[in-house]
Write an enzyme that holds these catalytic residues in place. Structure first.
Site, PDB file in Angstrom:
ATOM      1  N   LYS A  45     -25.089 -17.589  -6.977  1.00 39.73           N
ATOM      2  CA  LYS A  45     -26.048 -18.462  -7.665  1.00 39.73           C
ATOM      3  C   LYS A  45     -25.836 -18.291  -9.157  1.00 39.73           C
ATOM      4  O   LYS A  45     -25.326 -17.256  -9.609  1.00 39.73           O
ATOM      5  CB  LYS A  45     -27.480 -18.033  -7.288  1.00 39.73           C
ATOM      6  CG  LYS A  45     -28.512 -19.107  -7.446  1.00 39.73           C
ATOM      7  CD  LYS A  45     -28.693 -19.947  -6.202  1.00 39.73           C
ATOM      8  CE  LYS A  45     -29.710 -21.029  -6.395  1.00 39.73           C
ATOM      9  NZ  LYS A  45     -29.913 -21.845  -5.217  1.00 39.73           N
TER      10      LYS A  45
ATOM     11  N   GLY B  34     -41.409 -32.284  -6.206  1.00 37.91           N
ATOM     12  CA  GLY B  34     -40.099 -32.509  -6.826  1.00 37.91           C
ATOM     13  C   GLY B  34     -39.180 -33.284  -5.898  1.00 37.91           C
ATOM     14  O   GLY B  34     -39.629 -33.997  -4.998  1.00 37.91           O
TER      15      GLY B  34
ATOM     16  N   VAL C  94     -37.082 -32.397  -3.433  1.00 40.46           N
ATOM     17  CA  VAL C  94     -37.183 -32.098  -2.000  1.00 40.46           C
ATOM     18  C   VAL C  94     -38.579 -32.450  -1.493  1.00 40.46           C
ATOM     19  O   VAL C  94     -38.726 -33.072  -0.427  1.00 40.46           O
ATOM     20  CB  VAL C  94     -36.869 -30.611  -1.707  1.00 40.46           C
ATOM     21  CG1 VAL C  94     -36.994 -30.328  -0.219  1.00 40.46           C
ATOM     22  CG2 VAL C  94     -35.481 -30.241  -2.195  1.00 40.46           C
TER      23      VAL C  94
END
Ligand code: NAD
Length: 372
Positions: A80, A182, A184
């Site tokens: 990440k 948001g 999703v």
């Protein structure tokens, strides 16, 4: 704890700190584990108050990606990146291209993609500098925004949870408290409403609440703190992590926790508390893997139908994890961890064949042409 000690205790292979004052870039890339394949995980841009906070986040998120790829059966490792900055003020082409050069310098050990506050436009700038990026725009050979596939996977996880708790996968007549409107959250809200459930939603961002209500007019907005106490069947955390913590866990009035956010449990013991309260927890990295599955097939040539077929498997995998948890009398998060760790360990034992070079991936796909 000093950084190397932290890496050591969490099992990270490599953490890269990078600064480019010419474009105000401060970034950290964490590569957790590459036994199953190159470390794939999105980049998050967030105005972290301290460097320690950013480091903590990237270490936790990258470890989660290792488990997510493993439990999903993907030949990928976990990594990440975080960019420290205000997405409203600090984004620029130069910043993302400089970040792209950093990713390129890792020679395929890390592949990036979208995460919180990173859009396809930003990814396109990264793609100008490196091929080791997913979630590229569809006209450039990518799969675009992964959020709809993440939402679809979470929806499959919710259906599996409903089957386990109510004996029927259908959401008709159910009540869902959805935190985070948001990318999703909006797609998930739409799927849930289409399935006949009532949606309560909260967000700190008025703009996103407005977009949510345009897509799901039947939804009811509740306060940021009130969402935990909504009497519902399913609490779906789709904002940031650690929202199941000492302050909130006793407030929950749901039968299922299943959402998109990474690292929902502030600490593992909060998963134990959920279990003791009779609340079924669908492990976050298991049911939010749809976006990762979607971008992973950019390697071999992406298609919407192939991505959807892969994401559908989350339903069966979730049920399997519930079965393992019941059989061993353990929490669902422990069952998912066990499955993920066993797979990595078994592949480690036969010797990983991953070479750490990028040339074998994305056959035929070239880096973005500056003029396209
Ligand atoms: P996003 O930035 O589009 O949405 C997050 C939303 O949460 C924003 O609207 C934000 O205002 C809201 N929010 C932040 N704090 C809040 C709070 N305290 N209460 C209510 N709302 C709050 O991000 P996204 O892409 O929709 O991702 C949502 C979550 O799912 C993140 O945790 C992300 O890591 C995870 N996730 C996303 C994907 C993906 O494909 N985008 C894949 C896997 C996991």
């Amino acid at each position: 704890m000093p950084t190397l000690e932290k890496m050591y205790s969490m099992g990270h292979e490599e953490v890269v700190f990078y600064a480019d004052p010419s474009c105000n870039l401060k970034a950290i890339v964490a590569i957790h584990n590459t036994i199953l394949g190159p470390a794939l995980g999105g980049t998050r841009m967030w105005p972290y108050k301290t460097e320690d906070e950013a480091l903590e986040d990237v270490l936790r998120l990258s470890k989660g990606m290792t488990y997510k790829a493993s439990v999903s059966g993907l030949n990928l490792g976990g990594g990440k990146a975080v960019i420290i900055g205000d997405p409203e003020k600090d984004k620029s082409e130069a910043l993302f291209r400089s970040f792209g050069r950093l990713v390129e310098s890792l020679n395929g050990r890390y592949i990036t993609a979208e995460d919180v506050n990173i859009k396809v436009e930003d990814i396109e700038h990264i793609f100008t500098e490196t091929n080791n990026v997913c979630g590229v725009a569809i006209p450039h050979g990518g799969s675009g925004n992964p959020a709809p596939y993440t939402a679809l996977g979470v929806f499959k996880g919710i259906e599996a949870s409903c089957l386990k708790i109510f004996g029927d996968r259908s959401l008709k007549g159910k009540v869902v408290a959805l935190q985070g409107a948001g990318f999703v959250g909006r797609h998930l809200g739409e799927l849930i409403a289409q399935a006949g459930a009532k949606v309560f939603v909260s967000d700190i961002n008025e703009k996103n609440i407005k977009l949510f209500l345009e897509m799901i007019p039947s939804a009811e907005v509740v306060g940021v703190d009130a969402i935990y106490g909504v009497k519902c069947d399913i609490y779906a955390p789709c904002a940031l992590g650690a929202t199941i913590n000492d302050k909130t866990v006793e407030q929950l009035k749901c039968k299922i926790v299943a959402g998109a956010a990474n690292n929902q449990l502030a600490e593992p013991r909060h998963g134990d508390i959920l279990r003791s309260r009779g609340i079924l927890y669908a492990p976050d990295y298991l049911i939010n893997a749809g976006g990762l599955m979607n971008v992973s097939i950019e390697f071999e040539g992406w298609s919407d139908s192939k991505a959807r077929r892969m994401v559908d498997t989350i339903y069966d995998t979730t049920l399997e994890i519930f079965r393992i948890a019941d059989k061993n009398n353990i929490t669902t998060y422990k069952a998912a961890d066990m499955w993920a760790e066993n797979r990595i360990e078994s592949i480690r034992r036969i010797g990983s064949r991953y070479m750490g070079v990028s040339q074998h991936r994305f056959p035929g796909r070239k880096r973005r042409n500056l003029n396209s």
